[in-house]
Design a protein around this motif. Structure first.
Motif, short mmCIF file in Angstrom:
data_model
loop_
_atom_site.label_atom_id
_atom_site.label_comp_id
_atom_site.label_asym_id
_atom_site.label_seq_id
_atom_site.Cartn_x
_atom_site.Cartn_y
_atom_site.Cartn_z
N ALA A 161 0.88 -1.26 0.00
CA ALA A 161 -0.01 0.00 -0.13
C ALA A 161 0.88 1.19 0.05
CB ALA A 161 -0.86 0.03 1.23
N GLU A 164 2.39 1.76 -3.56
CA GLU A 164 1.49 2.25 -4.33
C GLU A 164 1.12 3.87 -4.24
OE1 GLU A 164 -1.90 -0.53 -5.29
OE2 GLU A 164 -0.65 -0.62 -6.84
N GLN A 165 1.13 4.21 -2.74
CA GLN A 165 0.78 5.35 -2.53
C GLN A 165 2.10 6.50 -3.01
OE1 GLN A 165 -1.18 7.64 0.21
NE2 GLN A 165 -0.51 8.50 -1.78
N ARG A 257 4.24 0.24 -12.67
CA ARG A 257 3.24 -0.22 -11.98
C ARG A 257 3.57 -1.23 -11.19
NH1 ARG A 257 0.58 -1.35 -17.16
NH2 ARG A 257 -0.61 0.44 -17.80
N ARG A 259 3.68 -4.73 -9.91
CA ARG A 259 2.97 -5.93 -10.31
C ARG A 259 3.49 -7.26 -9.68
NH1 ARG A 259 1.34 -5.40 -15.72
NH2 ARG A 259 0.71 -7.55 -15.55
N GLY A 272 -5.80 -4.73 -5.35
CA GLY A 272 -6.00 -3.50 -6.05
C GLY A 272 -7.37 -3.25 -6.25
N GLN A 273 -8.21 -4.13 -5.65
CA GLN A 273 -9.69 -3.78 -6.00
C GLN A 273 -10.42 -3.30 -4.89
OE1 GLN A 273 -11.30 -7.47 -8.04
NE2 GLN A 273 -9.69 -7.48 -9.49
N GLN A 274 -9.98 -3.19 -3.69
CA GLN A 274 -10.68 -2.67 -2.53
C GLN A 274 -11.51 -1.51 -2.85
OE1 GLN A 274 -7.39 -2.99 -2.75
NE2 GLN A 274 -6.84 -4.58 -1.24
N ARG B 37 -11.33 0.75 -9.38
CA ARG B 37 -10.73 0.26 -10.76
C ARG B 37 -10.60 1.28 -11.79
NH1 ARG B 37 -13.05 -5.51 -11.68
NH2 ARG B 37 -14.59 -4.79 -10.42
N ARG B 40 -8.11 3.76 -10.60
CA ARG B 40 -6.78 3.15 -10.92
C ARG B 40 -6.44 3.39 -12.51
NH1 ARG B 40 -4.22 0.50 -6.56
NH2 ARG B 40 -3.40 -0.84 -8.13
N MET B 45 -2.53 3.06 -12.85
CA MET B 45 -1.88 2.14 -11.72
C MET B 45 -2.17 0.57 -12.15
SD MET B 45 -0.55 3.86 -9.50
CE MET B 45 -0.43 2.71 -7.94
N GLN B 79 -1.24 6.85 3.24
CA GLN B 79 -0.06 5.87 3.58
C GLN B 79 1.20 6.98 3.65
OE1 GLN B 79 -0.18 2.83 4.16
NE2 GLN B 79 -2.43 2.62 3.23
#
Lengths: 274, 195
Positions: A161, A164-165, A257, A259, A272-274, B37, B40, B45, B79
């Motif tokens: 997380a 990604e942030q 990205r 991956r 990545g879908q939350q 999604r 993103r 992303m 974050q």
């Protein structure tokens, strides 16, 4: 010069009595480790006797193809060993390629440099030097590589997380993983740095002890030990740098990205879908 | 200004729409329907079919990091990876006062910030890149009414002053009424609705 006192089968049996005594004690105390202990003791005897016979053969014939084959087998086994120490399995053949390449850098290249430029054996593949050197480098640098790799993947996974942030804020993949890479480099190098610091004071390294037992002048043995220490340190360092570079390349794609789906074997539909 | 064409999220029909400069488009819909999604994908992303462009500049024309500096995604929960606030800010032109912070805030420890303070700092951190498009994924989901209003005001002010566009995902219909320019995209009906 004193020469090596040869050990007889009887001497080894006496030593094995110590292990048997330990087995007896653990059975009596119900500690449940006897079976593993016996199997491991039998394995070590069989494996070492076998390698002794193989080395005898290789040393006597001293043929390049045979030596090359043996080195290749050693490298392959070490690469599998690095992979088997990972908590998170890498997908497909990538993991094997990455650990194999890093070990090649850390051990194979360093051994070649030592043989050609430092010890200057003639011929360069003289097995009494080439095989034990490669073995020692593989055995020691493997640790650092496995530790650094495990730390990088584990930490990045736990902090995905955060990574990604940082990407969302416009950082590149290299920037987003910088601190984790530093920490992984440290994790991989700490054991060998500690070993160098403790050598001679806390512990007498195994190779040096072996040479002294077989009658080598202590100062000569020390010189070899210092050579080995430097080679292991350089090898571990270059190997960890290589493994961290290759793993982080694989962890991101060309668009920077994150991956994990192309790095790790686990199913990650939720990612990545939350 | 922002042109989204044929973005394909598994299980949904391809999505296309366009934003004019300065527009704030709302998005509503149940959780798990693909709103995150979509954002993103626009921020590059995740790998996704379709194309996203700002005027004539499209995703694949620039590196991923350069794209995300212009198309800034703000998740519901921010974050933080250093102990104090300061090292998270690389630019020194950040106007902390605009969010009701004194300059002391730079020395604060992140763990001691409330969720409202963290989210306001996260917005300042994001806006320091001067993005052209903001993607706001339920930016006030963890905030009380007072902090929500502060966030709404700050973002609206940024959009007006910089002629930037935004996509604002929210469950709260009242909030969408306050912040959205004129329309929102209803995910459950897959249709644009005028506010």
């Amino acid at each position: 010069m004193n020469t090596l006192i040869s050990l007889s089968a009887y001497d080894l049996m006496l030593a094995s009595l110590l292990v048997l005594a330990l087995v007896g004690l653990t059975v009596r105390l119900n500690l449940g480790i006897a079976q593993q202990l016996v199997i491991a003791a039998i394995r070590t005897t069989a494996q070492l006797l076998l390698i002794g016979l193989v080395l005898k053969q290789v040393f006597e014939t001293a043929q390049l193809p045979l030596i090359a084959l043996m080195m290749l087998v050693m490298l392959t086994v070490a690469a599998w060993e690095v992979l088997s120490r990972q908590k998170r399995k890498i997908k497909g053949w990538w993991g094997f390629g990455i650990s194999g390449l890093s070990l090649f850098v850390s051990s194979f290249l360093i051994t070649m440099i030592a043989l050609f430029a430092i010890i200057k054996t003639d011929p360069w593949y003289t097995p009494q030097y080439a095989i034990p050197l490669l073995g020692m480098l593989l055995g020691n640098t493997m640790n650092g590589i496995a530790l650094g790799m495990d730390r990088l993947i584990q930490t990045a996974w736990q902090q995905r997380a955060v990574i990604e942030q940082r990407l969302m804020l416009g950082q590149t993949a290299v920037e987003a993983i910088r601190e984790i890479r530093h920490e992984s480099m440290r994790a991989g190098m700490i054991p060998i740095i500690n070993a160098m610091a403790a050598a001679g004071i806390v512990s007498l390294p195994g190779m040096m002890t072996g040479q002294i037992l077989s009658g080598t002048e202590p100062v000569e043995a020390v010189k070899y030990q210092i050579l080995i220490m430097f080679m292991v340190t350089a090898g571990t360092g270059f190997g960890v740098v290589a493994v961290l570079h290759l793993i982080s390349k694989r962890m991101f794609d060309s668009r920077d990205r994150l991956r994990f789906d192309q790095l790790l074997a686990e199913k990650m539909q939720d990612f990545g879908q939350q | 200004m922002l042109k989204v064409s044929e973005i394909t999220i598994p299980g949904l029909a391809p999505i296309s729409f366009e934003l004019v400069a300065g527009e704030c488009l709302g998005i509503s819909g149940e959780s798990g329907c693909g709103k995150t999604r979509l954002l993103r994908a626009i921020a590059d992303m995740d790998e996704m079919d379709g194309s996203v462009c700002i005027d004539s500049l499209c995703q694949q024309d620039v590196s991923g990091s350069d794209w995300r500096k212009q198309v800034a995604l703000l998740p519901a929960e921010s974050q933080w990876w250093f102990d104090t606030v300061a090292p998270h800010f690389s630019e020194d032109n950040v106007d902390f006062a605009s969010m009701g912070f004194s300059d002391e805030v730079m020395n604060w420890s992140v763990t001691r910030c409330s969720s409202g303070e963290k989210q306001r700092l996260a917005i300042l951190r994001l806006l320091a890149n001067r993005p052209k498009v903001l993607l706001l994924d339920e930016p006030t989901a963890n905030l009380d009414a007072e902090n929500s209003r502060k966030v709404e005001a700050l973002i609206t002010e940024y959009l007006v002053n910089n002629n930037a566009s935004a996509i604002w995902v929210s469950h709260n219909h009242d909030q969408l009424q306050r912040v959205v320019s004129e329309r929102y995209f209803d995910f459950s009906r897959a249709a644009m609705v005028s506010i």
